[in-house]
Structures are given as C-alpha cells and as structure tokens.
Design an enzyme around this catalytic site. Structure first.
Site, PDB file in Angstrom:
ATOM      1  CE  LYS A  80      -3.804   2.027   2.753  1.00  0.00           C
ATOM      2  NZ  LYS A  80      -4.641   1.803   3.962  1.00  0.00           N
ATOM      3  CB  SER A 161      -7.684   3.718   3.101  1.00  0.00           C
ATOM      4  OG  SER A 161      -6.830   3.142   4.078  1.00  0.00           O
ATOM      5  CB  SER A 185      -8.231   1.013   6.211  1.00  0.00           C
ATOM      6  OG  SER A 185      -8.936   2.234   6.235  1.00  0.00           O
TER       7      SER A 185
END
Length: 507
Positions: A80, A161, A185
C-alpha cells in the site's frame, strides 16, 4: 516532480523486466515476471497498482542466486502506498502533495519482508490519505491513482483505504499484499473484494515510516487469498521495533502463525454471534457460515444487542487529534523536496490544486483536525480513555468474559455499494469492525460467500494478543466452507443474470 506513479511510468519496463531474458531464469524471477505481466494485463480495468518497483527483477535474481532465503522466498508482494519502500518510488498516500516523497527508507515491515525472501513488487492505490480527508470521500479514489474498482463488478466500490491491495489480490495479480488499518481499512476492502484480511493487535507490527493517522489505532496487516498466506505474511512482518514504542511487547507475542493453524481449531470453541453487527443483505451467507461453525464443533452463543454509542464520538476526537500530531511529525522527516511540511501546508496545497484534488470531495476533516490542540488536551485524553474502555474492557473483553467465549463472529460488511462521485460512499451500514479497531484487538475477515454475485466476509474478533487463535479459527472455517468467490470483472451486477432478468417486467 518524481513521476513514478501509474503504469505509464512502469520503470521496470526500462530495465527489461518484461522483455525476453537472455538466459534461463529461476523460480523467483519467473514468479516476478508473471506478476508483472498480470499487472499489465489485468490492472488497466481496476486501477489497483500505482507502480512496479524498478528493482523487482533484480530482487528476484538475487533470491534465485541464493543470496536470500526465508519463508516467503521468491513470492511477489504488493505494498500500500502509504508505506515507505527504499528505491525510486515515492510514498504518496495517494496525494499529489507527496509526489516527491522519495525517502530512500524501508519501513521496518518492508525490511522484514525482504529478510523473509519476498520480492517487493510495487505500490498499490489507496483511498487518498487513507480515507481521512473528508466525510464525503469516495473509497478507493486518490489523485495519484484515480479510482480503484472492485473486480467482481467494476461499478462497485472496493472499499478503503487499502482498496488497491484488496482489489489486486482479488483480481489474481498477486496472492500477497500489505494494507493498513485505522478503522476498517484492511477488513472492509478484504471483505468487499472477497479475500482474506487480517488486522493484527495494534503493536504487533511496526508503524515506523508509514504515513500515520492514529498512534492508538494504526496497524499494517496482510491481505491475501488464504488464511495460511495471511499467517505466513504476519509471521514475517511481526516483531518489536525500537522506534515504535507500541511494539515493545511484540517479540513476546510473535509466533509462527502458519505452524499454529489446524483444521479442527473450532472444535470445542465457544463463539459469540454478533447479531447486532449484521449488515444489510448478509443474513443468508451469515446463517450458512454459522452452520459451518456448528458442524465444526463450535458452540454458538447469541449476542443480540450491544450498545456501542460511547465509541464513535470519542474515536472521532482521538483521530482528529492524533492525525494532526502524527502527520506533522511524519512530514518533518520527509526529504527537502517535499514542500508540505505540516497538515496546514497540505490543506493549502489542496486548495491551490483544487481541480486535481478537490473536484470530487473536499477536505473538511483535514480542516477540523488542524484545529485540534495537541496530545495534552484534556478533551483528547478523556476521549481516548472513554472510547478505549467502551471498545475494550467494556466491549470485547466484557462480551468474551460474560459467556466464557473464545471469539466473536459477525458479518464484516454489507456487499459492495456503487461508486458514487456525487454523494460519496453510500454503504448500507453494519459490521462490527470498529470494536476491534478502537480497542486495538485482532480482527480477521474470511470469505463467506456472495450476495447476488458480490462477496461478503465473516469476521473473527478476539482479545488483545489473541492473533494466533483468531487466525486458526478463521483457517478452520475457511477449510470447511470453501466460500471464496472468483471475480467476474462484469461492468455491473445489474447487467448479468439473474439480476438483469429480474429488473425487467415479470409479466
């Protein structure tokens, strides 16, 4: 600017990453080349991958030459893009304000992945600033990467996210990815994309060199196709980091999580059923999942209600206060070419670049957070104590103790909602992830089937440091249920059977 983002800047191509090799290649290089080819073939439809790491092939060749050994040897892992990776790629958190944030640092968890023999394949898209910028945001969107799409239905939200990590694994680009979570997330995008996601106990995995939101709740964790892979990945990244005080006890709790997995782990377990967490549309798959748990020898105890009203308001104050303090401290460590050195400067940057950054939704949460007055504020201290007690001692701990439970289960989230550029995220609500997020306790989501073709997940939640137990319970369920749903990449669920027929007149 350092424009190492999106596939148009696929620097690996410049290094001959996808050209035919001039000599025989080893298994790590073969796996890495195959993953790069899948990025090129699959990612244009889902926008999950921001960039390929330029050294990916070189990493693989070193592994094949015998220079690296470990439990993840030769396996490509996507990261990420709020986690720093040494090299040429910036760590952007999806924001143009950090497009020059090339730090040359490996986050400790990345260093651990390298030691375990993994190939750092590249960076994944995310909800910009890990979804903290606005209350009207669109999950999976960032100015750097655009909109990540759910591979099960391309007009559906991938959740955030860690949207890119979830979508990339679900689409079959890689089996292993790293996400981060403050509240949902990891587990939400894992559930909505139909994969496994594990949010560890806060303090088991280092947060150093990760763009922060909350020192109380932030953690990185695995996003994978299977629970075994999640356990293997967690075994590699867990451990104490002297630079992160929250991890001081991590080595004492670190384990070989994969070795502890057993298919009969549910036998004799007492599992609390969180009916209060049921999300819209999940009743059918949830009942089927409960039947699997019973068949595997678990005793199910119904928890029909739980008052979580004390959690949300306190958590909000905590996130606003800790975000400003943490981001300002992080930005102070970034290279000189990063001109945004404070949250206030980021707000000003977004205003100055409103067309690129603010056309879809604003930065109201940023503005609110910038008004917070610091970690010594009595209002903040009270809010943290209140929310932590409500989710921990008076929440998960009390629920477990009251009925002598080993774990809690519930639907992770409702099925994926549509991407909505006008109204922002429009989730139907439900799920119990906030309990584990605010408490800092482990939370695993495992596929439990689909609703009209859209995957949904089953959550396993336990007490602090019960990471090994929760992974083993989820593994036993996974082995018995076989509920993984393959993505179809359809434009819309409404366009395919049987939904399409039912939308037509029935007479």
């Amino acid at each position: 600017m350092t424009n190492c983002h999106r596939l148009r800047c696929l620097l690996a191509l410049l290094l001959g990453a996808t050209s035919a090799p001039l000599f025989a290649v080893g298994p790590a290089e073969q796996s890495t080349r195959a993953a790069i080819a899948r990025v090129q073939r699959i990612d244009p439809s889902i926008h999950a991958v921001l960039a390929i790491e330029p050294t990916a092939i070189a990493q693989a060749r070193t592994i094949d030459a015998g220079g690296v050994r470990g439990p993840l040897v030769g396996q490509p892992v996507l990261i990420k893009d709020n986690i720093e990776v040494a090299g040429l790629l910036p760590t952007t958190a999806g924001s143009l304000a950090l497009i020059d944030n090339v730090t040359g640092r490996d986050a400790p968890l990345i260093a651990r992945l390298r030691q375990a023999g993994a190939v750092i394949l590249g960076k994944t898209n995310l909800s910009e600033w890990a979804n903290i910028r606005s209350t009207n945001s669109i999950s999976g969107w960032s100015a750097v990467g655009g909109q990540t799409r759910n591979p099960h239905a391309l007009d559906r939200d991938p959740c955030g996210s860690s949207s890119g990590s979830g979508a990339a694994v679900a689409a079959g680009i890689v089996d292993l990815a790293i996400g981060t979570e403050t509240d949902g997330s990891i587990t939400c995008p894992a559930a909505l994309n139909g994969i496994v996601g594990f949010k560890p106990t806060v303090g088991l995995v280092s947060r150093t060199h990760i763009v922060p939101i909350s020192t109380s709740q932030d953690t990185a964790g695995p996003m994978t196709r299977t629970v075994l892979q999640a356990a293997q990945l967690l075994s590699a990244i867990a451990g104490t980091d002297p630079a992160d005080p929250a991890t001081k006890n991590a080595d004492a709790h670190r384990a070989d999580y994969a070795a502890g997995l057993t298919a009969d782990a549910l036998h004799g377990m007492r599992i609390g059923v969180m009916r209060f967490a049921s999300g819209f549309g999940t009743d059918g798959p949830f009942e089927a999942a409960l039947a699997v748990l019973r068949a595997q020898g678990a005793t199910l105890v119904e928890i029909k209600a739980f008052d979580d009203k004390a959690i949300g308001p306190g958590e909000h104050v905590v996130l606003m206060t800790e975000f400003k303090a943490g981001l300002n401290a992080y930005l102070a460590t970034t290279p000189p070419q990063v001109v945004t050195r404070t949250l206030a400067a980021v707000i000003a940057f977004n205003t100055a670049h409103a067309v690129q950054e603010l056309s879809l939704f604003g930065q109201d949460t940023f503005i609110e957070a910038d008004k917070s007055t610091g970690l010594d504020d009595p209002t903040y201290l009270k809010a943290r104590a209140t929310s932590l007690a409500a989710a921990g001692v008076n929440g998960i701990d009390r629920l477990l103790k009251a009925d002598r439970l080993d774990a809690l289960v519930g639907p992770t989230m409702p099925p994926a909602w549509k991407i909505d550029a006008v109204n922002g995220d429009q989730s139907a609500g439900g799920g119990a992830g906030s309990l584990a997020a605010v408490a800092g306790y482990p939370h695993l989501t495992v596929p439990m089937g689909a609703v009209k073709g859209l995957p949904v997940g089953l959550s396993f939640i336990g007490a602090k440091w019960d990471d090994a137990k929760i992974l083993s319970l989820g593994y036993a369920y996974e082995q018995a249920s076989h509920a993984l749903v393959a993505p179809r990449f359809v434009p819309s669920i409404e366009q395919v059977p049987p939904v399409a027929q039912m939308l037509m007149p029935q007479r």
